[in-house]
Design a protein around this motif. Structure first.
Motif, PDB file in Angstrom:
ATOM      1  N   VAL A   1      18.924 -26.194  31.478  1.00  0.00           N
ATOM      2  CA  VAL A   1      18.405 -27.512  31.825  1.00  0.00           C
ATOM      3  C   VAL A   1      19.593 -28.340  32.298  1.00  0.00           C
ATOM      4  CG1 VAL A   1      17.315 -29.614  30.936  1.00  0.00           C
ATOM      5  CG2 VAL A   1      16.549 -27.381  30.105  1.00  0.00           C
ATOM      6  N   GLU A   2      19.403 -29.057  33.399  1.00  0.00           N
ATOM      7  CA  GLU A   2      20.443 -29.968  33.893  1.00  0.00           C
ATOM      8  C   GLU A   2      19.869 -31.381  33.900  1.00  0.00           C
ATOM      9  OE1 GLU A   2      21.725 -28.635  37.755  1.00  0.00           O
ATOM     10  OE2 GLU A   2      22.468 -26.724  36.968  1.00  0.00           O
ATOM     11  N   ILE A   3      20.621 -32.297  33.270  1.00  0.00           N
ATOM     12  CA  ILE A   3      20.187 -33.695  33.201  1.00  0.00           C
ATOM     13  C   ILE A   3      21.304 -34.557  33.774  1.00  0.00           C
ATOM     14  CG2 ILE A   3      19.521 -35.593  31.677  1.00  0.00           C
ATOM     15  CD1 ILE A   3      18.479 -33.426  29.712  1.00  0.00           C
ATOM     16  N   SER A   4      20.967 -35.337  34.781  1.00  0.00           N
ATOM     17  CA  SER A   4      21.946 -36.216  35.412  1.00  0.00           C
ATOM     18  C   SER A   4      22.342 -37.336  34.446  1.00  0.00           C
ATOM     19  CB  SER A   4      21.346 -36.826  36.684  1.00  0.00           C
ATOM     20  OG  SER A   4      22.179 -37.861  37.163  1.00  0.00           O
ATOM     21  N   PRO A   5      23.622 -37.689  34.408  1.00  0.00           N
ATOM     22  CA  PRO A   5      24.047 -38.825  33.579  1.00  0.00           C
ATOM     23  C   PRO A   5      23.344 -40.124  33.974  1.00  0.00           C
ATOM     24  CG  PRO A   5      25.959 -37.585  34.364  1.00  0.00           C
ATOM     25  CD  PRO A   5      24.750 -37.030  35.065  1.00  0.00           C
ATOM     26  N   ASP A   6      22.865 -40.206  35.222  1.00  0.00           N
ATOM     27  CA  ASP A   6      22.185 -41.414  35.694  1.00  0.00           C
ATOM     28  C   ASP A   6      20.896 -41.717  34.936  1.00  0.00           C
ATOM     29  OD1 ASP A   6      24.200 -41.540  37.581  1.00  0.00           O
ATOM     30  OD2 ASP A   6      22.976 -40.703  39.202  1.00  0.00           O
ATOM     31  N   VAL A   7      20.302 -40.717  34.304  1.00  0.00           N
ATOM     32  CA  VAL A   7      19.022 -40.918  33.620  1.00  0.00           C
ATOM     33  C   VAL A   7      19.207 -41.106  32.107  1.00  0.00           C
ATOM     34  CG1 VAL A   7      18.401 -38.512  33.142  1.00  0.00           C
ATOM     35  CG2 VAL A   7      16.607 -40.127  33.714  1.00  0.00           C
ATOM     36  N   MET A   8      20.398 -40.938  31.618  1.00  0.00           N
ATOM     37  CA  MET A   8      20.643 -40.989  30.180  1.00  0.00           C
ATOM     38  C   MET A   8      20.307 -42.355  29.567  1.00  0.00           C
ATOM     39  SD  MET A   8      21.387 -37.929  29.518  1.00  0.00           S
ATOM     40  CE  MET A   8      22.059 -37.893  27.883  1.00  0.00           C
ATOM     41  N   GLY A   9      20.476 -43.423  30.309  1.00  0.00           N
ATOM     42  CA  GLY A   9      20.201 -44.756  29.777  1.00  0.00           C
ATOM     43  C   GLY A   9      18.731 -45.131  29.767  1.00  0.00           C
ATOM     44  N   GLU A  10      17.851 -44.253  30.240  1.00  0.00           N
ATOM     45  CA  GLU A  10      16.424 -44.559  30.345  1.00  0.00           C
ATOM     46  C   GLU A  10      15.678 -44.450  29.014  1.00  0.00           C
ATOM     47  OE1 GLU A  10      14.925 -45.789  33.063  1.00  0.00           O
ATOM     48  OE2 GLU A  10      16.873 -45.742  34.041  1.00  0.00           O
ATOM     49  N   GLY A  11      16.287 -43.874  28.021  1.00  0.00           N
ATOM     50  CA  GLY A  11      15.649 -43.756  26.713  1.00  0.00           C
ATOM     51  C   GLY A  11      15.026 -42.384  26.506  1.00  0.00           C
ATOM     52  N   ALA A  12      14.817 -42.055  25.249  1.00  0.00           N
ATOM     53  CA  ALA A  12      14.334 -40.729  24.855  1.00  0.00           C
ATOM     54  C   ALA A  12      12.954 -40.413  25.418  1.00  0.00           C
ATOM     55  CB  ALA A  12      14.326 -40.609  23.330  1.00  0.00           C
ATOM     56  N   GLU A  13      12.048 -41.387  25.416  1.00  0.00           N
ATOM     57  CA  GLU A  13      10.673 -41.125  25.871  1.00  0.00           C
ATOM     58  C   GLU A  13      10.646 -40.776  27.366  1.00  0.00           C
ATOM     59  OE1 GLU A  13       6.341 -43.322  26.047  1.00  0.00           O
ATOM     60  OE2 GLU A  13       7.776 -43.955  24.513  1.00  0.00           O
ATOM     61  N   VAL A  14      11.353 -41.546  28.175  1.00  0.00           N
ATOM     62  CA  VAL A  14      11.399 -41.285  29.615  1.00  0.00           C
ATOM     63  C   VAL A  14      12.067 -39.934  29.870  1.00  0.00           C
ATOM     64  CG1 VAL A  14      12.421 -42.025  31.809  1.00  0.00           C
ATOM     65  CG2 VAL A  14      11.354 -43.713  30.303  1.00  0.00           C
ATOM     66  N   LEU A  15      13.172 -39.675  29.184  1.00  0.00           N
ATOM     67  CA  LEU A  15      13.886 -38.414  29.356  1.00  0.00           C
ATOM     68  C   LEU A  15      13.002 -37.234  28.945  1.00  0.00           C
ATOM     69  CD1 LEU A  15      16.459 -37.046  30.229  1.00  0.00           C
ATOM     70  CD2 LEU A  15      17.385 -37.436  27.938  1.00  0.00           C
ATOM     71  N   SER A  16      12.286 -37.365  27.847  1.00  0.00           N
ATOM     72  CA  SER A  16      11.364 -36.307  27.397  1.00  0.00           C
ATOM     73  C   SER A  16      10.295 -36.030  28.444  1.00  0.00           C
ATOM     74  CB  SER A  16      10.697 -36.695  26.079  1.00  0.00           C
ATOM     75  OG  SER A  16      11.628 -36.756  25.046  1.00  0.00           O
ATOM     76  N   ASP A  17       9.734 -37.109  29.013  1.00  0.00           N
ATOM     77  CA  ASP A  17       8.707 -36.949  30.050  1.00  0.00           C
ATOM     78  C   ASP A  17       9.263 -36.235  31.283  1.00  0.00           C
ATOM     79  OD1 ASP A  17       6.833 -38.225  28.452  1.00  0.00           O
ATOM     80  OD2 ASP A  17       6.972 -40.158  29.496  1.00  0.00           O
ATOM     81  N   LEU A  18      10.485 -36.571  31.671  1.00  0.00           N
ATOM     82  CA  LEU A  18      11.100 -35.938  32.836  1.00  0.00           C
ATOM     83  C   LEU A  18      11.395 -34.459  32.580  1.00  0.00           C
ATOM     84  CD1 LEU A  18      13.552 -38.764  34.031  1.00  0.00           C
ATOM     85  CD2 LEU A  18      11.452 -37.984  35.176  1.00  0.00           C
ATOM     86  N   VAL A  19      11.875 -34.142  31.384  1.00  0.00           N
ATOM     87  CA  VAL A  19      12.150 -32.737  31.049  1.00  0.00           C
ATOM     88  C   VAL A  19      10.852 -31.940  31.061  1.00  0.00           C
ATOM     89  CG1 VAL A  19      12.947 -31.159  29.238  1.00  0.00           C
ATOM     90  CG2 VAL A  19      14.274 -33.209  29.774  1.00  0.00           C
ATOM     91  N   LEU A  20       9.795 -32.500  30.483  1.00  0.00           N
ATOM     92  CA  LEU A  20       8.503 -31.819  30.471  1.00  0.00           C
ATOM     93  C   LEU A  20       7.976 -31.627  31.890  1.00  0.00           C
ATOM     94  CD1 LEU A  20       6.114 -30.610  28.932  1.00  0.00           C
ATOM     95  CD2 LEU A  20       5.167 -32.935  28.766  1.00  0.00           C
ATOM     96  N   ALA A  21       8.076 -32.644  32.720  1.00  0.00           N
ATOM     97  CA  ALA A  21       7.590 -32.534  34.104  1.00  0.00           C
ATOM     98  C   ALA A  21       8.396 -31.476  34.871  1.00  0.00           C
ATOM     99  CB  ALA A  21       7.686 -33.893  34.807  1.00  0.00           C
ATOM    100  N   ALA A  22       9.709 -31.438  34.669  1.00  0.00           N
ATOM    101  CA  ALA A  22      10.548 -30.445  35.347  1.00  0.00           C
ATOM    102  C   ALA A  22      10.214 -29.042  34.854  1.00  0.00           C
ATOM    103  CB  ALA A  22      12.028 -30.757  35.125  1.00  0.00           C
ATOM    104  N   ALA A  23       9.945 -28.896  33.551  1.00  0.00           N
ATOM    105  CA  ALA A  23       9.581 -27.591  32.992  1.00  0.00           C
ATOM    106  C   ALA A  23       8.250 -27.110  33.566  1.00  0.00           C
ATOM    107  CB  ALA A  23       9.504 -27.667  31.467  1.00  0.00           C
ATOM    108  N   LYS A  24       7.287 -28.006  33.685  1.00  0.00           N
ATOM    109  CA  LYS A  24       5.994 -27.640  34.278  1.00  0.00           C
ATOM    110  C   LYS A  24       6.164 -27.236  35.743  1.00  0.00           C
ATOM    111  CE  LYS A  24       2.923 -30.355  31.325  1.00  0.00           C
ATOM    112  NZ  LYS A  24       1.954 -31.471  31.281  1.00  0.00           N
ATOM    113  N   ASP A  25       7.005 -27.961  36.468  1.00  0.00           N
ATOM    114  CA  ASP A  25       7.269 -27.643  37.870  1.00  0.00           C
ATOM    115  C   ASP A  25       7.913 -26.257  37.991  1.00  0.00           C
ATOM    116  OD1 ASP A  25       7.429 -28.213  40.699  1.00  0.00           O
ATOM    117  OD2 ASP A  25       9.541 -28.742  40.427  1.00  0.00           O
ATOM    118  N   ALA A  26       8.892 -25.977  37.156  1.00  0.00           N
ATOM    119  CA  ALA A  26       9.558 -24.669  37.177  1.00  0.00           C
ATOM    120  C   ALA A  26       8.575 -23.557  36.823  1.00  0.00           C
ATOM    121  CB  ALA A  26      10.743 -24.654  36.209  1.00  0.00           C
TER     122      ALA A  26
END
Length: 117
Positions: free
Chosen positions: A66-91
């Motif tokens: 999993v690769e997470i850009s430092p630019d998204v780290m300040g968005e909070g755990a909920e937003v980051l979790s949603d993005l990881v889940l969406a990326a996993a579904k896409d993959a």
């Protein structure tokens, strides 16, 4: 028994068809083994947030990284979790589509009905 036919009406023409079917099945089996090896080595990327989060799976859905850009780290755990889940579904979608497509190429012309295809 009619003239020119073997046991139970199973003539030479049918025997040739059967032999060809066995050859084709053997080719598919060999191709499937090679495809499995290729899928294990393949990397399929799923993305979310415009590429801020990427999830990589093998061609047979094994998680790689999993690769997470430092630019998204300040968005909070909920937003980051949603993005990881969406990326996993896409993959996952891309990986299963790739696998299905490759299996269809391998079995093309055999008239096999693959489950889920």
């Amino acid at each position: 028994m009619t003239k020119g036919q073997g046991f139970g009406g199973f003539g030479l023409g049918k025997m040739k068809e059967l032999t060809e079917a066995f050859k084709k099945a053997q080719q598919v089996q060999e191709g499937a083994k090679q495809l499995q090896e290729e899928l294990e080595q393949m990397e399929v990327a799923g993305e979310a947030g415009g590429g801020l989060v990427k999830v990589f799976l093998s061609g047979n859905q094994e998680p790689i990284r999993v690769e997470i850009s430092p630019d998204v780290m300040g968005e909070g755990a909920e937003v980051l979790s949603d993005l990881v889940l969406a990326a996993a579904k896409d993959a996952y979608t891309k990986s299963t589509d790739t696998m299905r497509s490759r299996m269809e190429e391998l079995t093309g012309g055999l008239g096999l009905n693959l489950p889920g295809a």
